[in-house]
Design a protein around this motif. Structure first.
Motif, PDB file in Angstrom:
ATOM      1  N   THR A  63      -6.410   0.029  11.376  1.00  0.00           N
ATOM      2  CA  THR A  63      -5.500   0.128  10.233  1.00  0.00           C
ATOM      3  C   THR A  63      -6.199   0.789   9.051  1.00  0.00           C
ATOM      4  O   THR A  63      -5.607   0.956   7.993  1.00  0.00           O
ATOM      5  N   ALA A  64      -7.483   1.086   9.231  1.00  0.00           N
ATOM      6  CA  ALA A  64      -8.235   1.748   8.168  1.00  0.00           C
ATOM      7  C   ALA A  64      -9.357   2.580   8.782  1.00  0.00           C
ATOM      8  O   ALA A  64      -9.873   2.246   9.850  1.00  0.00           O
ATOM      9  N   ILE A  65      -9.692   3.674   8.104  1.00  0.00           N
ATOM     10  CA  ILE A  65     -10.786   4.525   8.581  1.00  0.00           C
ATOM     11  C   ILE A  65     -11.733   4.817   7.422  1.00  0.00           C
ATOM     12  O   ILE A  65     -11.283   5.126   6.313  1.00  0.00           O
ATOM     13  N   ILE A  66     -13.017   4.706   7.709  1.00  0.00           N
ATOM     14  CA  ILE A  66     -14.016   5.153   6.741  1.00  0.00           C
ATOM     15  C   ILE A  66     -14.652   6.433   7.270  1.00  0.00           C
ATOM     16  O   ILE A  66     -15.173   6.446   8.398  1.00  0.00           O
ATOM     17  N   PHE A  67     -14.566   7.490   6.471  1.00  0.00           N
ATOM     18  CA  PHE A  67     -15.210   8.755   6.851  1.00  0.00           C
ATOM     19  C   PHE A  67     -16.528   8.892   6.094  1.00  0.00           C
ATOM     20  O   PHE A  67     -16.628   8.527   4.921  1.00  0.00           O
ATOM     21  N   ASN A  68     -17.511   9.449   6.774  1.00  0.00           N
ATOM     22  CA  ASN A  68     -18.843   9.548   6.169  1.00  0.00           C
ATOM     23  C   ASN A  68     -18.984  10.770   5.278  1.00  0.00           C
ATOM     24  O   ASN A  68     -20.016  10.972   4.665  1.00  0.00           O
ATOM     25  N   ASN A  69     -17.946  11.573   5.190  1.00  0.00           N
ATOM     26  CA  ASN A  69     -18.135  12.885   4.581  1.00  0.00           C
ATOM     27  C   ASN A  69     -16.770  13.459   4.215  1.00  0.00           C
ATOM     28  O   ASN A  69     -15.795  13.265   4.920  1.00  0.00           O
ATOM     29  N   ASP A  70     -16.713  14.190   3.114  1.00  0.00           N
ATOM     30  CA  ASP A  70     -15.428  14.695   2.657  1.00  0.00           C
ATOM     31  C   ASP A  70     -14.790  15.656   3.650  1.00  0.00           C
ATOM     32  O   ASP A  70     -13.592  15.579   3.929  1.00  0.00           O
ATOM     33  N   ALA A  71     -15.602  16.561   4.200  1.00  0.00           N
ATOM     34  CA  ALA A  71     -15.034  17.543   5.123  1.00  0.00           C
ATOM     35  C   ALA A  71     -14.468  16.850   6.358  1.00  0.00           C
ATOM     36  O   ALA A  71     -13.364  17.169   6.826  1.00  0.00           O
ATOM     37  N   MET A  72     -15.196  15.893   6.892  1.00  0.00           N
ATOM     38  CA  MET A  72     -14.702  15.158   8.059  1.00  0.00           C
ATOM     39  C   MET A  72     -13.399  14.434   7.719  1.00  0.00           C
ATOM     40  O   MET A  72     -12.478  14.359   8.532  1.00  0.00           O
ATOM     41  N   ALA A  73     -13.344  13.898   6.504  1.00  0.00           N
ATOM     42  CA  ALA A  73     -12.147  13.161   6.100  1.00  0.00           C
ATOM     43  C   ALA A  73     -10.936  14.079   6.041  1.00  0.00           C
ATOM     44  O   ALA A  73      -9.842  13.725   6.503  1.00  0.00           O
ATOM     45  N   LEU A  74     -11.133  15.274   5.509  1.00  0.00           N
ATOM     46  CA  LEU A  74     -10.004  16.185   5.385  1.00  0.00           C
ATOM     47  C   LEU A  74      -9.519  16.622   6.757  1.00  0.00           C
ATOM     48  O   LEU A  74      -8.308  16.682   7.021  1.00  0.00           O
ATOM     49  N   GLY A  75     -10.469  16.916   7.638  1.00  0.00           N
ATOM     50  CA  GLY A  75     -10.086  17.249   9.004  1.00  0.00           C
ATOM     51  C   GLY A  75      -9.379  16.077   9.673  1.00  0.00           C
ATOM     52  O   GLY A  75      -8.367  16.246  10.364  1.00  0.00           O
ATOM     53  N   GLY A  76      -9.906  14.878   9.441  1.00  0.00           N
ATOM     54  CA  GLY A  76      -9.302  13.689  10.033  1.00  0.00           C
ATOM     55  C   GLY A  76      -7.895  13.459   9.519  1.00  0.00           C
ATOM     56  O   GLY A  76      -6.979  13.118  10.297  1.00  0.00           O
ATOM     57  N   CYS A  77      -7.686  13.647   8.227  1.00  0.00           N
ATOM     58  CA  CYS A  77      -6.357  13.441   7.661  1.00  0.00           C
ATOM     59  C   CYS A  77      -5.361  14.446   8.222  1.00  0.00           C
ATOM     60  O   CYS A  77      -4.180  14.140   8.415  1.00  0.00           O
ATOM     61  N   LYS A  78      -5.858  15.639   8.457  1.00  0.00           N
ATOM     62  CA  LYS A  78      -4.995  16.658   9.066  1.00  0.00           C
ATOM     63  C   LYS A  78      -4.550  16.180  10.456  1.00  0.00           C
ATOM     64  O   LYS A  78      -3.362  16.243  10.816  1.00  0.00           O
ATOM     65  N   ALA A  79      -5.517  15.672  11.222  1.00  0.00           N
ATOM     66  CA  ALA A  79      -5.188  15.183  12.555  1.00  0.00           C
ATOM     67  C   ALA A  79      -4.197  14.020  12.474  1.00  0.00           C
ATOM     68  O   ALA A  79      -3.243  13.934  13.248  1.00  0.00           O
ATOM     69  N   LEU A  80      -4.426  13.120  11.515  1.00  0.00           N
ATOM     70  CA  LEU A  80      -3.519  11.985  11.343  1.00  0.00           C
ATOM     71  C   LEU A  80      -2.102  12.470  11.041  1.00  0.00           C
ATOM     72  O   LEU A  80      -1.114  11.986  11.618  1.00  0.00           O
ATOM     73  N   ALA A  81      -2.013  13.445  10.123  1.00  0.00           N
ATOM     74  CA  ALA A  81      -0.697  13.968   9.747  1.00  0.00           C
ATOM     75  C   ALA A  81       0.025  14.522  10.967  1.00  0.00           C
ATOM     76  O   ALA A  81       1.236  14.320  11.145  1.00  0.00           O
ATOM     77  N   GLU A  82      -0.741  15.194  11.829  1.00  0.00           N
ATOM     78  CA  GLU A  82      -0.117  15.769  13.028  1.00  0.00           C
ATOM     79  C   GLU A  82       0.364  14.683  13.986  1.00  0.00           C
ATOM     80  O   GLU A  82       1.255  14.916  14.798  1.00  0.00           O
ATOM     81  N   MET A  83      -0.249  13.500  13.895  1.00  0.00           N
ATOM     82  CA  MET A  83       0.206  12.390  14.729  1.00  0.00           C
ATOM     83  C   MET A  83       1.324  11.599  14.034  1.00  0.00           C
ATOM     84  O   MET A  83       1.758  10.565  14.529  1.00  0.00           O
ATOM     85  N   GLY A  84       1.709  12.078  12.861  1.00  0.00           N
ATOM     86  CA  GLY A  84       2.772  11.388  12.136  1.00  0.00           C
ATOM     87  C   GLY A  84       2.300  10.164  11.371  1.00  0.00           C
ATOM     88  O   GLY A  84       3.104   9.302  10.994  1.00  0.00           O
ATOM     89  N   ILE A  85       1.009  10.096  11.142  1.00  0.00           N
ATOM     90  CA  ILE A  85       0.470   8.943  10.426  1.00  0.00           C
ATOM     91  C   ILE A  85       0.093   9.386   9.015  1.00  0.00           C
ATOM     92  O   ILE A  85      -0.663  10.344   8.833  1.00  0.00           O
ATOM     93  N   LYS A  86       0.613   8.705   8.010  1.00  0.00           N
ATOM     94  CA  LYS A  86       0.371   9.124   6.633  1.00  0.00           C
ATOM     95  C   LYS A  86      -0.753   8.320   6.005  1.00  0.00           C
ATOM     96  O   LYS A  86      -0.623   7.114   5.797  1.00  0.00           O
ATOM     97  N   PRO A  87      -1.868   8.989   5.674  1.00  0.00           N
ATOM     98  CA  PRO A  87      -2.973   8.304   5.000  1.00  0.00           C
ATOM     99  C   PRO A  87      -2.508   7.722   3.667  1.00  0.00           C
ATOM    100  O   PRO A  87      -1.750   8.354   2.946  1.00  0.00           O
ATOM    101  N   GLY A  88      -2.945   6.526   3.382  1.00  0.00           N
ATOM    102  CA  GLY A  88      -2.565   5.884   2.128  1.00  0.00           C
ATOM    103  C   GLY A  88      -1.265   5.109   2.278  1.00  0.00           C
ATOM    104  O   GLY A  88      -0.913   4.272   1.444  1.00  0.00           O
ATOM    105  N   HIS A  89      -0.552   5.365   3.366  1.00  0.00           N
ATOM    106  CA  HIS A  89       0.734   4.696   3.593  1.00  0.00           C
ATOM    107  C   HIS A  89       0.678   3.928   4.912  1.00  0.00           C
ATOM    108  O   HIS A  89       0.772   2.701   4.939  1.00  0.00           O
ATOM    109  N   ASP A  90       0.445   4.678   5.985  1.00  0.00           N
ATOM    110  CA  ASP A  90       0.361   4.033   7.285  1.00  0.00           C
ATOM    111  C   ASP A  90      -1.056   3.567   7.621  1.00  0.00           C
ATOM    112  O   ASP A  90      -1.253   2.744   8.515  1.00  0.00           O
ATOM    113  N   ILE A  91      -2.002   4.144   6.933  1.00  0.00           N
ATOM    114  CA  ILE A  91      -3.389   3.811   7.246  1.00  0.00           C
ATOM    115  C   ILE A  91      -4.221   3.973   5.974  1.00  0.00           C
ATOM    116  O   ILE A  91      -3.914   4.827   5.140  1.00  0.00           O
ATOM    117  N   ALA A  92      -5.247   3.146   5.828  1.00  0.00           N
ATOM    118  CA  ALA A  92      -6.125   3.260   4.655  1.00  0.00           C
ATOM    119  C   ALA A  92      -7.294   4.169   4.976  1.00  0.00           C
ATOM    120  O   ALA A  92      -7.814   4.151   6.087  1.00  0.00           O
TER     121      ALA A  92
END
Lengths: 341, 341
Positions: free
Chosen positions: B247-276
């Motif tokens: 239900t939450a993800i900690i990223f070690n790095n800004d670039a990884m986080a942005l890539g990860g959020c992109k992947a989440l969005a493609e799965m229909g998961i909204k960061p800050g809403h569906d996941i922390a």
DNA sequence: TGTGTTCTCGTAAACGTTTACGGAAAAACG
DNA sequence: CGTTTTTCCGTAAACGTTTACGAGAACACA
């Protein structure tokens, strides 16, 4: 600690002159002794002392880039130059040249630091960025006859140095064209000081394109701010409060655009929805902003490589040829369409 | 072109030895002649040739920073180091030292380039970043006895060099604490290779905090990827597809986080809403992303200044004192709460 | 054998500094 | 006035290279 040419000579029982000639690939040394010298150099882990070599040769074999952090970027830096420097370094290394990056303090214009680099002969040539329309650094370098190249154009210095710039004029015009094609007639421009030559060029392109479309240039829609977030933040409300406010804004810089969008949001205006926004020089910030900002992207790494080539070609000592060639180029900016317009 | 110490001597009709002593502020020169020399130096625009000085003194009076662009950052660079370098340069300049930045190609680990800097005596000391857990650069520098300092810790080299690091372990734990306080029990960690010491430390803090809260560490919730956008993009779906997704993800790095959020969005998961989502090292990208990402911010410019002090204090030739002091510090990361958690 | 040419290498000067050393002049001291 | 100390400066060596010059040896040729 480090072995010198004397150590090699002593070890091989030959004179230092012969060792030097062997290492530098001169013709008048026996193939046999040359091999012995090379082997010994590898074995003793020899590499020439730069200071000694520079002193004798009168050249440092390094090129200095004057890096100037943006004022107001205390927290994070300018990502713009890193890929440029990567390209620059890669190309210089092919000619055996080192790149040294001279950091400035944010805000200062590096005239002093530049003088130091030149007068203490730290580098054989320098590369400048953020060229101004009239640039005292360029005047200085041409006056003392020190080799240099610039990222960006200037009116200073005549045609005496190589330069590589982006076509901000065309980008400004392209941005207007694009907005006009989408029905906009009231288009604002947020720009930095016209001393910065890219600000000047952008505005010229903007004006020319408006006239071409038969749209009168409204001075009320053109605002000048500091080239950072605070600048965009402070200045954008000005144009929005004009009697006939714009339906589109072109920002000359990513940081100004982000500050401007913040100001718009505070006024209840949503970029990409209530107003169109285009940024001249794109950055990752534009890409990740919401809405993602349409902008023009430079090809920084190839630009670094190219400017290195141009600089080298302009210096007889480095170019193979006798006659130096001064090359000036202007590269296009590629439009990256996103959601803000 | 540049005037040498011989020009000064000839001009004043005194010997070069006296000129040099006058310029270097030695005691055994008459106050009167000293003033004459100083005046003439100013008038003839004299400044000492660095190569000559370095050769004689056996020191270059410059410090090298090995800058290594991130792999995959072709388009834009790493803004992280610019403020750090600004601080470093500012402090070094106070001691009359120049900072030279040696650019690497993206991806290469600079072992070769480092050897060149050391062996050709380009600098009197070097500063390394991106320390690895076992770092051959550190081994090399300690082996040959070349002075250096590091931004980041390592297990290599013992206690022989100054280092300044961020407290990634505490940041990892703080991130977990914060998420647990908000009711999360399934917390994922996206990290780079454990060779990178900050990745190792982060994961240690993450694990320790989970255990402290009585939460079992689930290997399925820990994923390793390249330290760039593509890495986050590739690896984030893995943890989301585990049988009991986080239900939450900690990223070690800004670039990884942005890539990860992109992947989440493609799965229909909204960061800050569906996941922390929390990012360990904040950047402007995190701030402008939508939703703005909560992260931990380093104080880069002061860190640069501090590391310069620590480096200088560790070298007897530079420190006023006879005994060199090796200082190691770990600085806190400050949480910047935003919208993603 | 004598002369000229080619290979190969050693010698020494030079680049611009800094600094150990010594000596002349000035000052201090008796 | 003689002796010692101090002040100030010139001389020359050294840092690690590169390179102009010249010289010895080997070789070619007549």
């Amino acid at each position: 600690m480090a072995s010198s040419i004397h150590d090699l000579a002593r070890h091989l029982n030959i004179s230092i002159g012969t060792v030097s000639r062997a290492l530098n690939g001169r013709a008048d040394v026996n193939a046999n002794t040359r091999q012995r010298v090379l082997d010994a150099a590898a074995k003793l882990n020899y590499s020439p002392n730069q200071s000694g070599r520079s002193l004798r040769r009168g050249a440092t074999h390094s090129i200095a880039f004057m890096l100037q952090p943006h004022p107001g970027d205390q927290q994070y830096g300018e990502p713009f130059f890193i890929p440029f420097l990567t390209g620059l370094q890669a190309k210089l290394a092919e000619s055996g040249l080192d790149l040294i990056v001279v950091m400035g303090a944010p805000g200062d214009y590096q005239q002093e630091r530049l003088r130091r680099v030149v007068e203490t002969r730290r580098a054989d040539a320098v590369v400048l960025a953020y060229t101004r329309r009239e640039d005292e650094r360029i005047d200085y370098l041409t006056r003392v006859g020190f080799p240099f190249a610039t990222l960006g154009r200037s009116r200073s210095g005549g045609n005496s140095y190589p330069s590589l710039d982006l076509d901000f004029e065309k980008a400004g015009a392209d941005a207007v064209d694009r907005l006009v094609a989408r029905g906009h007639r009231r288009i604002a421009a947020i720009r930095p000081s016209l001393n910065l030559n890219f600000g000047y060029l952008f505005l010229a392109g903007y004006r020319k394109a408006l006239r071409r479309h038969g749209i009168e240039v409204d001075p009320g829609l053109i605002a000048k701010g500091f080239i950072n977030e605070a600048g965009g933040d402070a200045v954008t409300p000005q144009v929005m409060r004009s009697k006939d406010p714009p339906t589109a804004i072109i920002f000359n810089n990513d940081a100004m655009a982000l500050g401007g969008c913040k100001a718009l949001a505070e006024m209840g205006i949503k970029p990409g929805h209530d107003i169109a926004v285009i940024v001249i020089v794109d950055s990752p910030l534009c890409r990740y902003f919401s809405p993602a900002l349409t902008g023009f992207r430079p090809r920084l790494e190839p630009m670094g490589r190219r400017l290195a080539e141009m600089l080298l070609a302009s210096i007889p000592a480095f170019a193979g040829t006798e006659r130096a060639r001064i090359i000036r180029e202007v590269w296009p900016l590629e439009l990256i369409a996103r959601d803000s317009d």
